[in-house]
Motif scaffolding. Structure first.
Motif, PDB file in Angstrom:
ATOM      1  N   GLY A 104      53.173  50.643  72.489  1.00  0.00           N
ATOM      2  CA  GLY A 104      53.759  49.622  72.231  1.00  0.00           C
ATOM      3  C   GLY A 104      54.938  49.090  70.444  1.00  0.00           C
ATOM      4  O   GLY A 104      55.633  48.909  70.193  1.00  0.00           O
ATOM      5  N   ALA A 154      59.420  49.022  69.223  1.00  0.00           N
ATOM      6  CA  ALA A 154      59.209  48.242  68.561  1.00  0.00           C
ATOM      7  C   ALA A 154      60.423  48.549  67.043  1.00  0.00           C
ATOM      8  O   ALA A 154      61.020  48.225  66.547  1.00  0.00           O
ATOM      9  CB  ALA A 154      58.428  47.323  67.690  1.00  0.00           C
ATOM     10  N   ASP A 157      62.590  50.239  75.145  1.00  0.00           N
ATOM     11  CA  ASP A 157      62.821  48.797  74.875  1.00  0.00           C
ATOM     12  C   ASP A 157      61.188  48.558  75.115  1.00  0.00           C
ATOM     13  O   ASP A 157      61.028  49.000  75.820  1.00  0.00           O
ATOM     14  CB  ASP A 157      63.044  47.394  75.435  1.00  0.00           C
ATOM     15  CG  ASP A 157      64.910  47.980  74.884  1.00  0.00           C
ATOM     16  OD1 ASP A 157      64.539  47.502  73.729  1.00  0.00           O
ATOM     17  OD2 ASP A 157      65.897  46.880  75.569  1.00  0.00           O
ATOM     18  N   ILE A 158      60.340  47.434  74.560  1.00  0.00           N
ATOM     19  CA  ILE A 158      59.196  47.872  75.691  1.00  0.00           C
ATOM     20  C   ILE A 158      59.192  47.367  77.048  1.00  0.00           C
ATOM     21  O   ILE A 158      58.529  47.628  78.023  1.00  0.00           O
ATOM     22  CB  ILE A 158      57.911  46.254  74.716  1.00  0.00           C
ATOM     23  CG1 ILE A 158      57.277  46.104  75.721  1.00  0.00           C
ATOM     24  CG2 ILE A 158      58.807  45.125  74.998  1.00  0.00           C
ATOM     25  CD1 ILE A 158      56.060  45.758  75.136  1.00  0.00           C
ATOM     26  N   ASP A 159      59.880  46.463  77.533  1.00  0.00           N
ATOM     27  CA  ASP A 159      60.025  46.811  79.185  1.00  0.00           C
ATOM     28  C   ASP A 159      60.532  47.768  79.700  1.00  0.00           C
ATOM     29  O   ASP A 159      60.187  48.300  80.502  1.00  0.00           O
ATOM     30  CB  ASP A 159      61.624  45.675  79.163  1.00  0.00           C
ATOM     31  CG  ASP A 159      61.588  44.542  78.874  1.00  0.00           C
ATOM     32  OD1 ASP A 159      60.508  44.224  78.020  1.00  0.00           O
ATOM     33  OD2 ASP A 159      62.660  43.930  78.695  1.00  0.00           O
ATOM     34  N   GLU A 168      56.868  49.566  79.786  1.00  0.00           N
ATOM     35  CA  GLU A 168      56.163  48.704  80.913  1.00  0.00           C
ATOM     36  C   GLU A 168      57.014  49.175  82.095  1.00  0.00           C
ATOM     37  O   GLU A 168      55.746  49.351  82.821  1.00  0.00           O
ATOM     38  CB  GLU A 168      56.851  47.111  80.964  1.00  0.00           C
ATOM     39  CG  GLU A 168      55.487  46.444  81.380  1.00  0.00           C
ATOM     40  CD  GLU A 168      55.536  45.142  80.986  1.00  0.00           C
ATOM     41  OE1 GLU A 168      56.663  44.385  79.724  1.00  0.00           O
ATOM     42  OE2 GLU A 168      55.005  44.413  81.923  1.00  0.00           O
ATOM     43  N   ARG A 203      49.709  46.334  79.933  1.00  0.00           N
ATOM     44  CA  ARG A 203      50.872  45.970  79.350  1.00  0.00           C
ATOM     45  C   ARG A 203      50.027  44.943  78.325  1.00  0.00           C
ATOM     46  O   ARG A 203      50.740  44.590  77.272  1.00  0.00           O
ATOM     47  CB  ARG A 203      50.681  44.618  80.436  1.00  0.00           C
ATOM     48  CG  ARG A 203      51.995  45.102  82.008  1.00  0.00           C
ATOM     49  CD  ARG A 203      51.962  44.472  82.899  1.00  0.00           C
ATOM     50  NE  ARG A 203      52.707  44.569  83.223  1.00  0.00           N
ATOM     51  CZ  ARG A 203      52.485  44.170  84.752  1.00  0.00           C
ATOM     52  NH1 ARG A 203      51.736  43.358  85.377  1.00  0.00           N
ATOM     53  NH2 ARG A 203      53.625  44.279  85.391  1.00  0.00           N
ATOM     54  N   LYS A 204      48.956  44.513  78.557  1.00  0.00           N
ATOM     55  CA  LYS A 204      48.372  43.354  77.691  1.00  0.00           C
ATOM     56  C   LYS A 204      48.084  44.630  75.806  1.00  0.00           C
ATOM     57  O   LYS A 204      49.074  43.760  74.868  1.00  0.00           O
ATOM     58  CB  LYS A 204      47.273  43.091  77.352  1.00  0.00           C
ATOM     59  CG  LYS A 204      46.066  42.386  76.522  1.00  0.00           C
ATOM     60  CD  LYS A 204      44.606  41.620  77.037  1.00  0.00           C
ATOM     61  CE  LYS A 204      44.043  41.204  76.298  1.00  0.00           C
ATOM     62  NZ  LYS A 204      42.378  40.853  76.993  1.00  0.00           N
ATOM     63  N   LYS A 212      51.947  45.563  74.134  1.00  0.00           N
ATOM     64  CA  LYS A 212      52.584  44.274  74.031  1.00  0.00           C
ATOM     65  C   LYS A 212      51.619  43.739  72.353  1.00  0.00           C
ATOM     66  O   LYS A 212      52.263  43.598  71.873  1.00  0.00           O
ATOM     67  CB  LYS A 212      52.232  42.889  74.902  1.00  0.00           C
ATOM     68  CG  LYS A 212      52.868  41.427  73.686  1.00  0.00           C
ATOM     69  CD  LYS A 212      53.024  40.356  75.857  1.00  0.00           C
ATOM     70  CE  LYS A 212      54.131  39.958  75.170  1.00  0.00           C
ATOM     71  NZ  LYS A 212      53.435  38.485  75.034  1.00  0.00           N
ATOM     72  N   TYR A 218      53.139  46.308  69.939  1.00  0.00           N
ATOM     73  CA  TYR A 218      54.691  46.084  69.616  1.00  0.00           C
ATOM     74  C   TYR A 218      55.112  45.049  68.921  1.00  0.00           C
ATOM     75  O   TYR A 218      55.434  44.871  67.145  1.00  0.00           O
ATOM     76  CB  TYR A 218      55.361  45.541  71.058  1.00  0.00           C
ATOM     77  CG  TYR A 218      56.610  45.170  70.696  1.00  0.00           C
ATOM     78  CD1 TYR A 218      57.826  46.099  71.065  1.00  0.00           C
ATOM     79  CD2 TYR A 218      57.311  43.724  70.547  1.00  0.00           C
ATOM     80  CE1 TYR A 218      59.256  45.228  71.155  1.00  0.00           C
ATOM     81  CE2 TYR A 218      58.441  43.349  70.844  1.00  0.00           C
ATOM     82  CZ  TYR A 218      59.831  44.085  70.836  1.00  0.00           C
ATOM     83  OH  TYR A 218      61.035  43.093  70.724  1.00  0.00           O
ATOM     84  N   GLU A 219      54.162  43.676  68.552  1.00  0.00           N
ATOM     85  CA  GLU A 219      53.636  42.708  67.834  1.00  0.00           C
ATOM     86  C   GLU A 219      53.595  43.229  66.241  1.00  0.00           C
ATOM     87  O   GLU A 219      53.567  42.523  65.438  1.00  0.00           O
ATOM     88  CB  GLU A 219      53.020  41.618  68.217  1.00  0.00           C
ATOM     89  CG  GLU A 219      53.635  40.603  69.709  1.00  0.00           C
ATOM     90  CD  GLU A 219      52.667  40.331  70.406  1.00  0.00           C
ATOM     91  OE1 GLU A 219      51.115  40.050  70.549  1.00  0.00           O
ATOM     92  OE2 GLU A 219      53.324  38.961  71.199  1.00  0.00           O
ATOM     93  N   LYS A 227      57.357  44.519  65.053  1.00  0.00           N
ATOM     94  CA  LYS A 227      58.387  43.757  65.502  1.00  0.00           C
ATOM     95  C   LYS A 227      59.296  43.655  64.953  1.00  0.00           C
ATOM     96  O   LYS A 227      59.526  43.672  63.828  1.00  0.00           O
ATOM     97  CB  LYS A 227      57.487  42.217  66.033  1.00  0.00           C
ATOM     98  CG  LYS A 227      57.511  41.474  67.549  1.00  0.00           C
ATOM     99  CD  LYS A 227      56.978  40.791  67.147  1.00  0.00           C
ATOM    100  CE  LYS A 227      56.152  39.872  66.260  1.00  0.00           C
ATOM    101  NZ  LYS A 227      55.256  38.021  66.730  1.00  0.00           N
TER     102      LYS A 227
END
Lengths: 634, 204
Positions: free
Chosen positions: B161, B165, B172-174, B177, B193-194, B197, B200-201, B204
């Motif tokens: 993730g 970023a 991309d993250i999508d 996913e 998934r959790k 994210k 990723y954060e 960012k």
């Protein structure tokens, strides 16, 4: 991914592991039979074919050893069935007799033998080059340079095999088997082969009368290879220098030419059919240059066969360089982009302009602890090696330990308290121990112990055990039965009761086999350290041949099946460095789950790593390690 | 394509200790890149390294051609690593002054440290050397965050993730996913998934 190798999507591109591409190529060729013995880096091929066997209507088996695998494929080929055989480089040496004999009789249904070499011996004891066997057995060979080619060569290998009525070998290396790249799928034939009737006068007989035919097949393969699309030249019309390369060497060479900016003066001749070499094709290209660098994995096989060609063609005027003489490429170790670029820079007198790099002087660099291989947390081998070492220390006379090949090879390293004195190849431990055990008659007094795993027992220890029993050697044979071929990824073996296709079958009891040979056998639990230490001690005092089975399931498998127990250190009870145990749990026992809490000065369990086997609970002198819940190890 | 390939080939190393799941994480990353139409090759070293040794995956991404599976020394553009000493070992061989490093800070003690023959260096010292060797270093407490999210085994996806970023990574993250959705379902998919994210954060 099984769905990729069976997908009916011709033209679709997927990221595939080399081993997936090989499985796919075999299915695109319409195989109905596959047999193998596990060995890194080849093991995934038959694992996947076993998983899709029902769906694809093929048969796949993990054979007891490589010879069984190749000979099983010969049987299927006799009835006209296309058969794939897979092994690693050591396996090819195991089948040497079968291979050289089979190439005399030839085959009926296409038979492709995939052999995975392991340059630099990442997961092997050696980096043998299988290609010598192709030449000595007169078996044509293909060498893929990327994953796409691995698929195409396996597929075409079956056509070639049927055209020549001969086995065809595909030689891969770790970076192909375990590498991944884009692969475009082809079609999988709908029609399934059916076995042909073997007539009264049909023969597949290996006899030296067929030597002339065997040689003629090599010549025929050479003629076919002259036109092969797996061989090509790219570069200037009359290059100052030519790189001749095969396998992984090709992409490294392309990158090196680019990185050094020598495209206008250096050409690349890429060879995919490395035995027999397409002589005319090679001579025609070599005639355009004066200087040749050969880039290939492991031995100077291609290089020296090109040297042969040059010797027979006095019109060529070539300065030949490669691994021979180690002038620009080392004689051992796998290729990589740096080795190839440095060799090319050396030969072209160019230098590489790399990115800006910070060089840190040695004395300013942070000292890093080496990351040694060790047994997994909860591994029964750790307990077995610990108790064997402990017994030998209290035993009179310096015990000699003859090791074998598998996860427990690490028993010769720190993880196993450097227990081994001897290590050779699969099955060699017990045979060598038999010889040593015969020396008692000449006054040899040291206790002799041989070790082998369960899969190795079936693979190559049974004839050796018969030998030791028949000649009543003085030795203890310890079978480390963890119910798995663990090192290569948990393939089933005859003791497990499961086939490659996921079917249950009657397991063969190692204990019963040993008893049938007439050996007294003891079965013990390595996790019962105190009890089993006593058993080993008593066994070593008895004369003659003794067999001990140390039975406990592989921790990595067990953890998938059982509810994990919680293990923790009651730090109030741990006496830290005051204890006098010398941090036994972390320093001596050495399980990655037993760590030291430097702040508290006490022992600690790494709960992320611990699998809850609970053996350390019984070892802590202060009784500070606790266990709760979970299912006990059987 | 939402993000462009800023360097061709783009070389990414993903490194960890056997059993940490970096091979799976890498395979998913490369699958996402192939779906985006990039020539992607992956080189992996495992086998014996399943048993507590170092495991390193090389990912090479190009818009124009296939590259060999190994990255040349000092030519990694990005290093993602699951273990601090491994990060430094890899950086010494593969980093240059523009390399970007993402590393977990949680030590995995090798055998020599466990038995007291070798010392595990302070993570601050490792970070200081990493900064000298590379262009940028980001430390993420990935295992800790994954444990807090409910599963230490999801550390690998959490770090992926973080990787997605980065502006220089052309997915991309999508995209990542979507590959997770192809391979997993139920609770495992939700967990992945959790943590994807969460990772990723962190960047960012």
């Amino acid at each position: 991914m099984e769905w990729m190798i069976t997908a009916n999507e011709p033209g679709k591109t997927y990221l595939m592991q080399g081993n997936e591409a090989i499985s796919r190529g075999a299915l695109e060729a319409g195989i109905r039979f596959a047999a193998a013995y596990p060995g890194s880096p080849s093991s995934e091929i038959l694992t996947m074919l076993g998983h899709v066997a029902d769906e694809m209507e093929i048969y796949a088996e993990w054979s007891t050893n490589e010879t069984c695998a190749l000979e099983a494929c010969l049987g299927a080929s006799f009835a006209g069935i296309r058969s794939l055989c897979v092994m690693k480089q050591n396996g090819l040496l195991v089948v040497g007799d079968a291979l050289h004999s089979a190439s005399l009789s030839g085959v009926k249904g296409g038979l492709v033998l995939v052999v995975a070499d392991d340059p630099s011996a990442h997961s092997s004891t050696n980096e043998f080059d299988s290609r010598h066997q192709s030449r000595s057995a007169a078996v044509p060979m293909l060498e893929p340079a990327n994953m796409q080619e691995a698929k195409e060569m396996v597929k075409w290998g079956f056509e070639l095999s049927e055209q020549l009525q001969q086995l065809v070998m595909v030689r891969t290396v770790t970076r192909i088997n375990h590498g991944r790249s884009s692969v475009i799928l082809g079609e999988i034939p709908r029609e399934k082969q059916v076995p042909k009737v073997i007539g009264e006068w049909d023969r597949m007989v290996a006899i030296n009368w067929f030597k002339a035919l065997q040689v003629a097949k090599v010549d025929q393969a050479q003629t076919i290879f002259e036109e092969s699309p797996f061989n090509w030249y790219a570069g200037p019309e009359t290059p100052d220098m030519m790189i001749v390369t095969c396998g992984t060497g090709w992409l490294y060479s392309v990158e090196a030419v680019e990185a050094l900016g020598v495209k206008d003066s250096v050409g690349i001749l890429k060879i995919g059919t490395t035995w027999p070499l397409p002589e005319k094709f090679i001579v025609n290209h070599l005639a355009r240059t004066r200087k040749v660098l050969v880039v290939e994995e492991v031995d100077p096989f291609l290089e020296q066969n090109i040297a042969n060609i040059i010797a027979y063609h006095p019109e060529l005027n070539i300065e030949l360089t490669g691994r021979h003489g180690q002038k620009v490429i080392p004689r051992n170790g796998e290729l990589n982009p740096d080795v190839v670029r440095n060799a090319l820079a050396n030969m072209t007198g160019t230098t590489f302009q790399g990115p800006e790099v910070m060089l840190i002087p040695f004395e300013e660099a942070v000292p890093l602890p080496p990351r040694e291989l060790t047994f997994c947390a909860g591994c029964p081998h750790r307990a077995s090696f610990f108790l064997l070492k402990q017994t030998l220390r209290i035993q009179e006379g310096q015990g000699v330990v003859m090791g074998d090949i598998g996860c427990y090879t690490m028993g010769g390293q720190r993880a196993g308290h450097f227990l081994y004195n001897f290590l050779c190849c699969m099955g060699a431990g017990i045979s060598a121990a038999e010889g040593l055990g015969q020396l008692t008659r000449f006054g040899f007094k040291q206790p002799v112990i041989a070790l082998a795993g369960d899969s190795t027992f079936f693979h190559s220890c049974m004839p050796a055990l018969v030998n030791a029993k028949y000649h009543d050697s003085n030795m203890l044979f310890v079978i480390l039965d963890n119910s798995a071929t663990a090192m290569t990824g948990f393939q089933p073996h005859p003791g497990i009761g499961l086939t490659a296709m996921g079917k249950t079958t009657e397991p063969i009891s190692i204990q019963k086999v040993v008893e049938a040979i007439g050996c007294p056998v003891t079965v013990a639990d390595p996790f019962d350290i105190a009890g089993t230490t006593e058993i080993v001690y008593q066994l070593l005092k008895q004369p003659g041949l003794k067999v001990l089975i140390l039975k406990q399931e592989c921790a990595t498998l067990a953890v998938r099946k059982r509810k994990k127990a919680k293990v923790w250190v009651e730090q109030d009870l741990c006496r830290g460095d005051e204890c006098g145990c010398g941090r036994f749990c972390s320093r001596v026992w050495g399980c990655p789950g037993n760590i030291w809490d430097y702040e508290a000065g006490k022992a600690k369990i790494d709960e992320v790593v611990c699998v809850g086997c609970g053996v350390c609970v019984s070892l802590c002198p202060a009784g500070a390690i606790k266990i709760e819940g979970g299912e006990a190890c059987e | 394509m939402s993000k462009e390939l800023v360097k061709d080939p783009l070389n990414i190393i993903i490194s960890g200790v056997g059993g940490q799941g970096n091979i799976l994480a890498t395979e998913l990353l490369a699958s996402a890149l192939v779906e985006k139409g990039y020539f992607t090759t992956v080189g992996e070293t495992y086998g014996a390294s399943q048993r507590g040794g170092s495991v390193m995956s090389h990912v090479r991404i190009s818009a124009t051609t296939e590259y060999g599976v190994l990255i040349p020394l000092q030519q990694a553009d990005i290093i993602v690593s699951f273990e601090p000493t491994d990060t430094l070992r890899v950086a010494r061989d593969y980093a240059n002054k523009s390399t970007l490093i993402i590393t977990d800070s949680r030590p995995n003690y090798p055998l020599g440290v466990l038995i007291g023959e070798a010392q595990y260096p302070p993570v601050e010292a490792i970070e200081a050397e990493l900064k000298k060797l590379s262009g940028q270093v980001q430390i993420i407490e990935a295992t800790k965050l994954a444990v807090e999210a409910g599963n230490s085994q999801a550390t690998n996806i959490l770090l992926m993730g973080a990787l997605t970023a980065l502006p220089s990574v052309p997915i991309d993250i999508d995209d990542y996913e979507r590959i997770l959705e192809q391979r997993f379902s139920g609770q495992i998919l939700e967990m992945n998934r959790k943590v994807l994210k969460i990772g990723y954060e962190q960047v960012k």
